[in-house]
Design a protein around this motif. Structure first.
Motif, PDB file in Angstrom:
ATOM      1  N   ARG A  87     -19.018-106.082  23.503  1.00 16.92           N
ATOM      2  CA  ARG A  87     -18.083-105.944  22.461  1.00 16.92           C
ATOM      3  C   ARG A  87     -18.460-105.351  21.278  1.00 16.92           C
ATOM      4  O   ARG A  87     -17.772-104.587  20.475  1.00 16.92           O
ATOM      5  CB  ARG A  87     -17.573-107.570  22.305  1.00 16.92           C
ATOM      6  CG  ARG A  87     -16.435-107.615  21.352  1.00 16.92           C
ATOM      7  CD  ARG A  87     -15.860-109.218  21.017  1.00 16.92           C
ATOM      8  NE  ARG A  87     -16.104-109.840  22.391  1.00 16.92           N
ATOM      9  CZ  ARG A  87     -16.236-111.456  22.150  1.00 16.92           C
ATOM     10  NH1 ARG A  87     -16.429-112.017  21.120  1.00 16.92           N
ATOM     11  NH2 ARG A  87     -16.141-111.935  23.477  1.00 16.92           N
ATOM     12  N   GLU A 103     -17.224-102.082  19.346  1.00 16.59           N
ATOM     13  CA  GLU A 103     -16.738-102.116  17.860  1.00 16.59           C
ATOM     14  C   GLU A 103     -17.522-101.124  17.113  1.00 16.59           C
ATOM     15  O   GLU A 103     -17.113-100.450  16.245  1.00 16.59           O
ATOM     16  CB  GLU A 103     -16.870-103.627  17.426  1.00 16.59           C
ATOM     17  CG  GLU A 103     -16.202-103.727  15.854  1.00 16.59           C
ATOM     18  CD  GLU A 103     -14.738-103.615  16.195  1.00 16.59           C
ATOM     19  OE1 GLU A 103     -14.326-103.291  15.015  1.00 16.59           O
ATOM     20  OE2 GLU A 103     -13.950-103.873  17.167  1.00 16.59           O
ATOM     21  N   VAL A 125     -18.849-105.397  11.272  1.00 17.67           N
ATOM     22  CA  VAL A 125     -19.016-105.605  12.697  1.00 17.67           C
ATOM     23  C   VAL A 125     -19.688-107.136  13.152  1.00 17.67           C
ATOM     24  O   VAL A 125     -18.966-107.892  13.917  1.00 17.67           O
ATOM     25  CB  VAL A 125     -19.729-104.613  13.544  1.00 17.67           C
ATOM     26  CG1 VAL A 125     -19.801-105.055  14.826  1.00 17.67           C
ATOM     27  CG2 VAL A 125     -18.876-103.324  13.511  1.00 17.67           C
TER      28      VAL A 125
END
Length: 147
Positions: free
Chosen positions: A29, A33, A123
């Motif tokens: 993930r 991102e 992030v």
């Protein structure tokens, strides 16, 4: 595990309780991102990793750079070629070895770093947002212990 429990159920239980699987999913993930955010700067994740390493440790050889980020030499060379084309880094011959080059951020590279720091902060904030602040700090502390 119990032989009477179906294999698929056993596998699901193992996966759901696997720290490694959870870390891998979170890592994926984060990578997606970061890749999305860095594309705006014409950078990939490996470029970012090298720039961050150089921001901390300039005037190191390509080999030292690769060792510090666990990337093979061919990947370092390819990433540095891209970063040089963007005028973010420069390679200079090593005074002590005719085969080695030392790597430096350019002024353009230095000027870009605060924007990259903001990318990391965004992030990380997005990833940690579901956790209360105290849990965020505990997670960071636990990860530090594991590292």
């Amino acid at each position: 595990m119990d032989q009477k429990i179906p294999l698929a159920e056993q596998a699901k239980t193992i996966r759901e309780n696997s720290v490694g699987w959870k870390i891998q999913q979170i890592s994926g993930r984060l990578s997606r991102e970061m890749t999305r955010e860095l594309a705006e700067e014409q950078l990939k994740l490996d470029h970012f990793v090298l720039l961050m390493r150089l921001a901390e440790h300039e005037n190191i050889t390509q080999t030292q750079l690769g060792d510090g980020v666990s990337m093979p030499n061919y990947a370092i060379t390819r990433a540095l070629d891209h970063l040089e084309a963007l005028k973010l880094v420069e390679r200079r011959p090593d005074a002590h070895s005719r085969r080695a080059y030392r790597v430096f951020l350019t002024e353009t590279g230095r000027a870009l770093m605060p924007e990259l720091f903001k990318v990391v902060q965004r992030v990380n904030a997005k990833l940690l947002a579901p956790l209360p602040k105290e849990m965020q700090l505990q997670l960071i502390a636990a990860l530090d212990v594991l590292l």
